[in-house]
Design an enzyme around this catalytic site. Structure first.
Site, PDB file in Angstrom:
ATOM      1  N   ASP A 335       0.851  -1.185   0.000  1.00 23.42           N
ATOM      2  CA  ASP A 335       0.000   0.000   0.000  1.00 23.42           C
ATOM      3  C   ASP A 335       0.891   1.240   0.000  1.00 23.42           C
ATOM      4  OD1 ASP A 335      -3.076   0.740   0.661  1.00 23.42           O
ATOM      5  OD2 ASP A 335      -1.710   2.233   1.518  1.00 23.42           O
ATOM      6  N   ASN A 343      -2.662  13.124  -3.175  1.00 28.42           N
ATOM      7  CA  ASN A 343      -3.738  13.657  -4.016  1.00 28.42           C
ATOM      8  C   ASN A 343      -4.149  15.049  -3.567  1.00 28.42           C
ATOM      9  OD1 ASN A 343      -4.119  11.639  -5.945  1.00 28.42           O
ATOM     10  ND2 ASN A 343      -5.443  10.438  -4.599  1.00 28.42           N
ATOM     11  N   ASP A 352      -1.852   9.770  -9.784  1.00 26.23           N
ATOM     12  CA  ASP A 352      -1.754   8.767 -10.851  1.00 26.23           C
ATOM     13  C   ASP A 352      -0.294   8.521 -11.242  1.00 26.23           C
ATOM     14  OD1 ASP A 352      -4.479   8.576 -10.858  1.00 26.23           O
ATOM     15  OD2 ASP A 352      -4.779   9.791 -12.666  1.00 26.23           O
ATOM     16  N   GLU A 378      -4.907   2.412  -3.932  1.00 18.63           N
ATOM     17  CA  GLU A 378      -3.450   2.375  -3.859  1.00 18.63           C
ATOM     18  C   GLU A 378      -2.932   1.069  -3.300  1.00 18.63           C
ATOM     19  OE1 GLU A 378      -4.799   4.439  -0.014  1.00 18.63           O
ATOM     20  OE2 GLU A 378      -5.490   4.158  -2.072  1.00 18.63           O
TER      21      GLU A 378
END
Length: 463
Positions: A335, A343, A352, A378
């Site tokens: 993870d 973000n 991304d 993720e």
């Protein structure tokens, strides 16, 4: 121009001259008046080569092509006037053909669209008509041949050559050596070839025994079988060979056509029949190939994550389950740390980019047989077959460290780094299931997150 570029052009010029000269000799030696075996491959070869390799077109390269045509006629006894006039007809048609085919998209030219064969055949009509018109006029001036009969003979020979040769050049593999090795090592392709080949041989034998004008169509079922069973390029070879064999068999009298082959109308009719016969299986093979490409694209889209290129969750679970049922495996759940913060701070485009960079780093670390999938958001998973826990722990530590030193760079935002937390468990054939191993690795991942992130937590090896 550099010396390397100059040397490359000299090589291309020499190759073009040699190819055209040799192809013209084949046509010249197979064109006795009144025989169906007349076959003129030079025009179709030049059009196909110039249409496919679009860097060709330098004036010296065109001069080499023209010289190849004229030289072949002169060395076989033609007069200078006949060589220049007849080959002017060839060259006018070739220029028109190159213009027409270069106007097609690369996908259409390589027969990768359902209607590509129709478009290719329609485009080939233009150079065939121009060459036939000019050639008939030249034949009338030089030899006194009737215009209509001469035009029909030229046109039928041109169309047969274009339809047989252009698909072969268009579909010739870029990496032909690798394609040949794969084909030779593929025993299933050899088995697939056996039944239609036997059928083809029986149909040809039946045609020889029965004879008549319809004998040329007897192999059609076998050719259609080839079309749906073999790759497109292989089918272009089969069709080209059939055309040559049919011409030789008819011209030599092996197949009794029961028609007067001295009559130009019968020759023209048989040539067009062979051309149409080739178009049918070629269209079937092209459509089948296009369908297969679409199916592979769909399967790839379903099997992989479009953003990262990792396996999709269903595909990963399918492959991992198959592997885990046969061997001891290490299972890793990974993870990206503080992904929401990335973000929120840098934007979703940066998030991304971080996931793509992370996935690239994981792929670089994979061994043959390892599987890597995106489980959602993720979170990712890895399965390492035939890997003990200690070995897997060291692998995970190396991967974690490599990612921690990685930098994500974008034009819009300043560079930033990422880290990853990893949970590690294992499976045994006949023991705990993949689902259990994933759940355990997920719990260990949560412990790694809770313990400060950027670490590996294992069921047996302490971090």
């Amino acid at each position: 121009m550099t010396s390397d570029a100059s040397s490359e052009r000299v090589v291309r010029i020499a190759l073009l001259f040699s190819i055209v000269f040799g192809a013209c000799l084949i046509g010249i030696f197979s064109r006795p008046v009144g025989l169906l075996a007349a076959f003129w491959p030079a025009n179709a070869i030049v059009v196909g080569v110039f249409a496919r390799y679009r860097k060709l077109g330098h004036p010296l390269e065109w001069i080499a092509v023209a010289a190849g045509f004229v030289a072949a006629d002169l060395v076989t006894g033609s007069t200078i006037s006949a060589a220049l006039l007849l080959n002017a007809a060839n060259l006018l048609g070739i220029v028109a053909g190159v213009v027409m085919l270069r106007d097609m998209s690369p996908q259409e030219f390589r027969l990768r669209r359902p209607n590509s064969v129709i478009k290719l055949a329609a485009a080939a009509c233009v150079p065939a008509l121009i060459t036939s018109t000019c050639g008939a006029l030249a034949s009338n001036v030089l030899f006194g041949h009737a215009l209509i009969a001469s035009f029909a003979q030229w046109l039928s020979a041109e169309m047969t050559s274009y339809v047989a040769i252009l698909p072969f050049i268009a579909t010739f593999p870029h990496r032909w050596r690798r394609a040949l090795r794969q084909h030779n090592s593929d025993r299933t392709s050899v088995r697939r070839l056996a039944a239609p080949t036997l059928t083809f041989g029986l149909c040809c034998l039946f045609g020889v025994v029965v004879g008549g004008p319809g004998a040329v169509f007897f192999p059609l079922p076998a050719l259609l079988w080839f079309a749906i069973s073999l790759p497109l390029f292989t089918n272009t070879i089969v069709l080209l060979l059939y055309l040559v064999l049919a011409n030789v068999a008819i011209a030599s009298g092996l197949v009794d056509m029961r028609v007067d082959l001295a009559d130009a109308r019968n020759i023209v009719s048989l040539r067009f029949a062979l051309t149409l016969l080739i178009l049918g299986p070629l269209a079937v093979s092209s459509i089948s190939s296009s369908r297969l490409v679409l199916m592979r694209q769909l399967q790839k889209a379903l099997a992989t994550d479009s953003l990262t290129g990792a396996l999709s969750r269903p595909e990963f679970l399918r492959r991992a389950g198959s592997v885990a049922a046969q061997a001891r495996c290490a299972v890793l759940v990974l993870d990206v740390d503080r992904f929401k913060l990335i973000n929120d701070t840098y934007g979703h485009a940066a998030g991304d980019a971080a996931l793509r960079s992370f996935a690239d780093a994981v792929r670089r670390a994979l061994r043959d047989g390892d599987h890597f999938g995106r489980m959602g958001g993720e979170e990712f998973a890895l399965i390492l077959p035939n890997t003990r826990t200690r070995e897997a722990f060291l692998f995970a530590e190396r991967l974690r460290e490599a990612i921690s030193f990685m930098t994500v760079e974008m034009r819009e935002v300043r560079a930033f780094g990422i880290t990853v937390s990893i949970g590690l468990s294992s499976t045994e054939p006949g023991g705990n299931s993949l689902s259990d191993a994933l759940q355990k690795a997920d719990r260990l991942l949560y412990s790694a997150k809770k313990g400060g992130r950027n670490r590996v937590m294992s069921e047996l090896v302490p971090a």
